[in-house]
Design a protein around this motif. Structure first.
Motif, mmCIF file in Angstrom:
data_model
loop_
_atom_site.group_PDB
_atom_site.id
_atom_site.type_symbol
_atom_site.label_atom_id
_atom_site.label_comp_id
_atom_site.label_asym_id
_atom_site.label_seq_id
_atom_site.Cartn_x
_atom_site.Cartn_y
_atom_site.Cartn_z
ATOM 1 N N TRP A 1 1.050 -1.592 -0.305
ATOM 2 C CA TRP A 1 -0.327 0.023 0.290
ATOM 3 C C TRP A 1 1.051 1.268 0.033
ATOM 4 O O TRP A 1 2.060 0.808 1.032
ATOM 5 C CB TRP A 1 -0.790 0.264 1.283
ATOM 6 N N ALA A 2 0.950 2.328 -0.907
ATOM 7 C CA ALA A 2 1.720 3.084 -1.049
ATOM 8 C C ALA A 2 0.658 4.492 -0.128
ATOM 9 O O ALA A 2 -0.595 4.777 -0.009
ATOM 10 C CB ALA A 2 1.595 3.810 -2.281
ATOM 11 N N ALA A 3 1.822 4.581 0.820
ATOM 12 C CA ALA A 3 1.071 6.101 2.528
ATOM 13 C C ALA A 3 0.459 6.927 1.317
ATOM 14 O O ALA A 3 1.424 7.387 -0.312
ATOM 15 C CB ALA A 3 2.414 6.337 3.295
ATOM 16 N N GLY A 4 -0.485 7.635 2.220
ATOM 17 C CA GLY A 4 -0.692 8.833 0.819
ATOM 18 C C GLY A 4 -2.062 8.339 0.445
ATOM 19 O O GLY A 4 -2.531 9.661 -0.612
ATOM 20 N N SER A 5 -1.964 7.251 -0.783
ATOM 21 C CA SER A 5 -3.286 6.713 -1.629
ATOM 22 C C SER A 5 -4.320 6.110 -0.942
ATOM 23 O O SER A 5 -4.629 6.303 1.020
ATOM 24 C CB SER A 5 -2.441 5.725 -2.101
ATOM 25 N N ASP A 6 -5.347 6.602 -1.349
ATOM 26 C CA ASP A 6 -6.485 6.112 -0.710
ATOM 27 C C ASP A 6 -6.611 4.939 -0.292
ATOM 28 O O ASP A 6 -6.569 3.059 -0.743
ATOM 29 C CB ASP A 6 -7.517 5.781 -2.183
#
Length: 171
Positions: free
Chosen positions: A47-52
């Protein structure tokens, strides 16, 4: 509790609501939510931090649901085209209780249409988010949504007792 785990916990009610509408019973829905959270924890590094986070969790749930549906089809050994059994999918005529049974009619929608309808209406996600979650183009999302609404309307009206007045939208 870390901010990441707080984010996960915050979305559990949304996941439960979507899962319940998707699979139709609370036991299976709870299993699907648990599997989703387990997968999220296993793959947290993806999971890319800052994405939804919400969209990512729905994507995981969608993939788990599709995998389960495919597995169930393989175990049954047969596949039925929805168009071939369209007449059997009409909600049976009956009392008012059956006519208003939205859940029953939702479960009669084809899987891909039900998913899109639930994500757009129940979870209030945009077409782009739904397209990302389900892995189809935005145009396909719009088409499936339109067909789902039409089919749901047919199912609900087909189950309406004779003489019943359809609901009207008021502003």
């Amino acid at each position: 509790m870390t901010p990441a785990s707080e984010g996960l916990v915050r979305h559990i009610p949304d996941l439960r609501r979507y899962a319940r509408a998707l699979v139709g019973d609370s036991w299976s829905a709870d299993d699907l939510v648990q599997d989703t959270l387990e997968r999220a924890c296993e793959r947290w590094s993806l999971w890319a931090a800052g994405s939804d986070l919400r969209a990512w969790l729905f994507t995981l749930m969608h993939n788990l649901f599709v995998d389960g549906a495919r597995r169930a089809l393989r175990q049954q050994g047969q596949r039925v085209d929805v168009d071939d059994v369209a007449n059997e999918l009409v909600a049976p005529a009956g009392g008012t209780e059956q006519a208003l049974d939205l859940q029953r009619c939702l479960l009669r929608l084809p899987e891909e249409q039900r998913e899109v309808l639930l994500l757009v209406t129940l979870q209030d996600l945009g077409y782009e988010d739904v397209a990302r979650i389900t892995g189809v183009p935005v145009g396909t999302v719009m088409s499936r949504l339109s067909r789902a609404r039409s089919r749901l309307r047919e199912l609900m009206e087909g189950a309406r007792p004779a003489g019943a007045v359809p609901l009207r939208r008021l502003k």
